[in-house]
Structure formats: C-alpha cells, structure tokens
Design a protein around this motif. Structure first.
Motif, PDB file in Angstrom:
ATOM      1  N   GLN A  39      -7.309   3.068  -6.184  1.00 31.31           N
ATOM      2  CA  GLN A  39      -6.653   4.376  -6.034  1.00 31.31           C
ATOM      3  C   GLN A  39      -7.658   5.364  -5.464  1.00 31.31           C
ATOM      4  O   GLN A  39      -8.752   5.509  -5.988  1.00 31.31           O
ATOM      5  N   ILE A  40      -7.270   6.034  -4.379  1.00 29.64           N
ATOM      6  CA  ILE A  40      -8.138   7.058  -3.788  1.00 29.64           C
ATOM      7  C   ILE A  40      -7.474   8.416  -4.045  1.00 29.64           C
ATOM      8  O   ILE A  40      -6.319   8.639  -3.682  1.00 29.64           O
ATOM      9  N   GLU A  41      -8.237   9.291  -4.679  1.00 24.98           N
ATOM     10  CA  GLU A  41      -7.679  10.600  -5.061  1.00 24.98           C
ATOM     11  C   GLU A  41      -7.379  11.469  -3.842  1.00 24.98           C
ATOM     12  O   GLU A  41      -8.047  11.348  -2.810  1.00 24.98           O
ATOM     13  N   ALA A  42      -6.453  12.381  -4.003  1.00 24.71           N
ATOM     14  CA  ALA A  42      -6.066  13.295  -2.919  1.00 24.71           C
ATOM     15  C   ALA A  42      -7.298  14.037  -2.388  1.00 24.71           C
ATOM     16  O   ALA A  42      -8.211  14.383  -3.148  1.00 24.71           O
ATOM     17  N   GLY A  43      -7.343  14.237  -1.077  1.00 23.31           N
ATOM     18  CA  GLY A  43      -8.380  15.075  -0.474  1.00 23.31           C
ATOM     19  C   GLY A  43      -9.711  14.389  -0.220  1.00 23.31           C
ATOM     20  O   GLY A  43     -10.655  15.018   0.268  1.00 23.31           O
ATOM     21  N   MET A  44      -9.815  13.097  -0.507  1.00 21.17           N
ATOM     22  CA  MET A  44     -11.113  12.422  -0.323  1.00 21.17           C
ATOM     23  C   MET A  44     -11.403  12.178   1.158  1.00 21.17           C
ATOM     24  O   MET A  44     -10.514  11.857   1.937  1.00 21.17           O
ATOM     25  N   GLY A  58      -1.823  -3.151  -2.179  1.00 27.51           N
ATOM     26  CA  GLY A  58      -1.608  -2.488  -3.461  1.00 27.51           C
ATOM     27  C   GLY A  58      -2.426  -1.214  -3.663  1.00 27.51           C
ATOM     28  O   GLY A  58      -2.317  -0.564  -4.705  1.00 27.51           O
ATOM     29  N   ALA A  59      -3.253  -0.818  -2.664  1.00 26.16           N
ATOM     30  CA  ALA A  59      -4.055   0.413  -2.818  1.00 26.16           C
ATOM     31  C   ALA A  59      -3.140   1.639  -2.723  1.00 26.16           C
ATOM     32  O   ALA A  59      -2.077   1.590  -2.081  1.00 26.16           O
ATOM     33  N   LYS A  60      -3.571   2.731  -3.384  1.00 20.72           N
ATOM     34  CA  LYS A  60      -2.793   3.979  -3.323  1.00 20.72           C
ATOM     35  C   LYS A  60      -3.711   5.079  -2.816  1.00 20.72           C
ATOM     36  O   LYS A  60      -4.785   5.323  -3.370  1.00 20.72           O
ATOM     37  N   VAL A 106       0.866  -1.191   0.000  1.00 20.89           N
ATOM     38  CA  VAL A 106       0.000   0.000   0.000  1.00 20.89           C
ATOM     39  C   VAL A 106       0.900   1.237   0.000  1.00 20.89           C
ATOM     40  O   VAL A 106       1.992   1.245   0.575  1.00 20.89           O
ATOM     41  N   TYR A 107       0.415   2.306  -0.626  1.00 14.79           N
ATOM     42  CA  TYR A 107       1.181   3.548  -0.686  1.00 14.79           C
ATOM     43  C   TYR A 107       0.294   4.673  -0.158  1.00 14.79           C
ATOM     44  O   TYR A 107      -0.768   4.952  -0.726  1.00 14.79           O
ATOM     45  N   ILE A 108       0.675   5.292   0.950  1.00 18.03           N
ATOM     46  CA  ILE A 108      -0.138   6.368   1.531  1.00 18.03           C
ATOM     47  C   ILE A 108       0.668   7.665   1.501  1.00 18.03           C
ATOM     48  O   ILE A 108       1.742   7.758   2.103  1.00 18.03           O
ATOM     49  N   GLU A 109       0.133   8.672   0.807  1.00 13.65           N
ATOM     50  CA  GLU A 109       0.859   9.941   0.680  1.00 13.65           C
ATOM     51  C   GLU A 109       0.711  10.792   1.943  1.00 13.65           C
ATOM     52  O   GLU A 109       0.124  10.358   2.934  1.00 13.65           O
ATOM     53  N   SER A 110       1.161  12.042   1.860  1.00 12.79           N
ATOM     54  CA  SER A 110       1.308  12.848   3.071  1.00 12.79           C
ATOM     55  C   SER A 110      -0.018  13.356   3.636  1.00 12.79           C
ATOM     56  O   SER A 110      -1.025  13.482   2.930  1.00 12.79           O
TER      57      SER A 110
END
Ligand code: GDD
Ligand code: MG
Length: 323
Positions: free
Chosen positions: A309-314, A290-292, A274-278
């Motif tokens: 994939q979950i878009e930024a800000g959701m 594998g989710a982003k 999984v990849y989790i941004e800031s």
C-alpha cells in the motif's frame, strides 16, 4: 541438426536484493510475465525443441508456472542442483537431462537481448566451431567476461571480470556448445564456465568462435536494469513474443482499476488486482499485483511489490518498495 537448450537460472540474484528474497531473479515479473518466459519464447522461436532449466536457488518456484512447456511451444525439463554447482557445473548437470541433440544453446538466465539466435546457430555451423559465444560491445568491460578475438572471429582469450580489460568485447551470455564438448566439463563438482571451462578449453585448442551482435542487450541483474527491461519491452524498444498484447506505451491488467484522471505511461506495467486512486502519475514503473496506490502519488522508474500500500501523495523515484 537437432538443437537443445539449457537455461542457467540457479543464481542467488544477490544484486537484486531485496526483490529476490521470496522470488528467484528469473521469476520476477518483467513486462507482465516472469523474465524467464521471454528467454523460453526466444529459444522456441529459433526452433529449439527442448530446454532444461538449471535451477538451484528457490528451485521449486519454476515448475508450477512453466510445467512441461506445452503452453510455451517447447518441451521444458528441470535439473535441480541441491547445492549450486556454478555455471559450468550447472551446464554439465543439466545436459544429462537433454534428449539426443547435436548442439546445445546455453543462456544466462538474466539477459534480455535482441540478438539473432538463428544467425548465431548458422554462424556456428558455418565456422565448424565447437563453441560459439555471443558477444556484444560495451564501454566498460570490467564487470563482464572480456574476450579477445582474432581476425577470423576465433576467440583468443577469455578473462572474467578483470580490472584492466583487454578489449571492449564481452561475453553476452548465450553460448552454443557442440553436444560432446559439454562432457569435457567435470561432473558433480562446482565449476565456473567463465573462470575455468572457457580458459581451459582455449588452452587445449578447442575451436571457440565469437559471434558479435550489437543489437539490444541488457543484464537485468540490478533493480534499475530490471525496471528498464520491462519498460523497454512495453514501449517496443526490444521485441519479445512473450510480451502480452497491448496498445500504447503501458500494460494494464484487465483486473486492475485505475482512476480516469491518473496517467500511466513510459512502459509502466499495472498488474492484476491493482487499485490506483485519482490524480496519480505512474511512469516507467512496475506496480505488482494487488498493490494499492493512494491519490496524488507520483511513481517513476520504480517497482512496487505485490500487495503493497502506498499512501496518498507519495513521490517515489528510482525506488523499490514493499519487498
Ligand atoms: N544453475 C545454476 N547454478 N545457475 C547459476 C549458478 C549456479 O551455481 N550460478 C549462477 N547461475 C546463473 C545465474 O542465475 C545467471 O542467470 C547466470 O548463471 C550468470 O550468473 P550471474 O551471477 O548473473 O553472472 P554475471 O552477470 O556476474 O556474469 C555473467 O554474465 C555476464 C553477462 O551478463 C558472466 O557469464 C559474464 O561472463 C558475462 O559477461
Ligand atoms: Mg548476470
């Protein structure tokens, strides 16, 4: 005394749709492992030597993971119903695969419980019962099998899903059968253990006892219950020897990548790759492998399917995305 077990895992998991479109309910990830693994470990911990998985819906998905059970400290076999035989028919069919044993523990494949299985087995022997049902108390028994108990803990009536429950004691989905009693269920036909077998055996005077245990109990048959079960296992509200070792109130796979200013808590599970941004806040949720997850997302009490994939800000609250 030798004890075998049967795990009923053949249901369609309709109330969990769309989560169960590709994965049968018992193979859905709960606290980082397929749900069934928690029950298999529970059986092994109580000294059960072998367990037969009674499968039907998506039967082929169990064996590649569980194999012959060596990794789980118990012998595992499979009894596949080409067309579903119902709970009673499934028990009768799976019993044929068991080695010789004195009694058989039957588990509903979707119940997470803290009940003491060894104590239930002792209770069964002490009462010289032919069947012992694990019972728990609920506020509203309408969606369950409702049981009336006599003063000596013998079951008087068993009524599946009724509008006006006669008590708040319910069938909590774990039975002990003396081996030969299972032969009373007709073979090769669809039978409901709850609607046919229990009422018929009671009418025939078979001794059925109720073992009441009010520790943690949850039927994981809805998405909200599934995600709660997972979080409760991670936060330690319910113990299972199948829960992977972790510290704190979260489980993060070593192959996941989480930005250092994102927070993960309240029993969340972050699966492999999984990849989790800031600047994300993940609470009480399962993020499938594998989710982003884009930056600034807030995900609470939700399940994100693998590779979504979950878009930024959701903001995702109590939702189940990507299935
Ligand atoms: N092998 C097999 N074949 N398994 C089946 C079949 C079948 O045809 N049908 C259902 N099962 C399995 C399901 O996979 C599940 O693990 C278990 O049997 C119970 O079925 P559910 O569909 O989950 O039943 P329920 O939740 O509505 O009610 C049952 O559980 C309650 C407690 O959670 C009943 O046993 C109630 O009496 C009980 O109170
Ligand atoms: Mg159920």
């Amino acid at each position: 005394m030798k004890t075998g077990a049967i795990l009923l895992v053949g249901g369609m998991g309709t109330r969990l749709l769309p989560l169960t479109l590709k994965t049968p309910k018992p193979m859905l990830q709960v606290a980082g492992v397929p749900f069934t693994e928690h029950q298999i470990r529970k059986a092994a911990d109580a000294g059960v030597s072998e367990i037969v998985l009674a499968t039907s819906y998506k039967a082929e998905l169990f064996e590649p993971y569980f194999g012959n059970g060596e990794k789980f400290g118990i012998k595992i076999k499979y009894a596949v119903e080409k067309t579903a035989l119902g709970t009673g028919g499934g028990i009768r069919n799976a019993a044929a695969a068991l080695d010789k044993c004195d009694q058989v523990v039957v588990f509903n494949g979707d119940v997470l419980s803290g009940h003491d299985l060894s104590a239930q087995l002792d209770f069964h022997r002490k009462n010289k019962a032919e069947i012992t049902l694990y019972l728990t108390k609920v506020l509203d028994a309408r969606a369950f099998g409702c049981v009336e108990l006599a003063a000596n803990d013998q079951v008087k009536t068993f009524l599946e899903k009724m509008e006006n429950p006669v008590s708040n004691l319910i069938n909590a989905g774990c039975y002990i059968f003396n081996r030969q009693v299972i032969e009373k269920i007709p073979a090769n036909q669809v039978v409901s253990v709850e609607r046919q077998t229990f009422p018929e055996l009671l009418a025939a005077g078979i001794s059925v006892f109720g073992y009441l245990d009010n520790s943690y109990w949850l039927d994981i048959g809805t998405p909200a219950a599934l995600v709660k079960a997972s979080a409760d296992l991670i936060t330690g509200q319910i113990k299972s020897s199948a829960t992977p070792k972790h510290s704190g109130d979260y489980l993060i796979s070593p192959t996941a990548s989480v930005a250092s200013n994102s927070s993960i808590n309240n029993g969340s599970v972050i699966e492999s790759e999984v990849y989790i941004e800031s600047n994300c806040q993940i609470s009480g949720s399962i993020i499938g492998s594998g989710a982003k997850i884009g930056s600034n997302c807030r995900i609470t009490d939700s399940i994100i399917a693998p590779n979504t994939q979950i878009e930024a800000g959701m903001v995702v609250i109590g939702n189940y995305l990507g299935f």
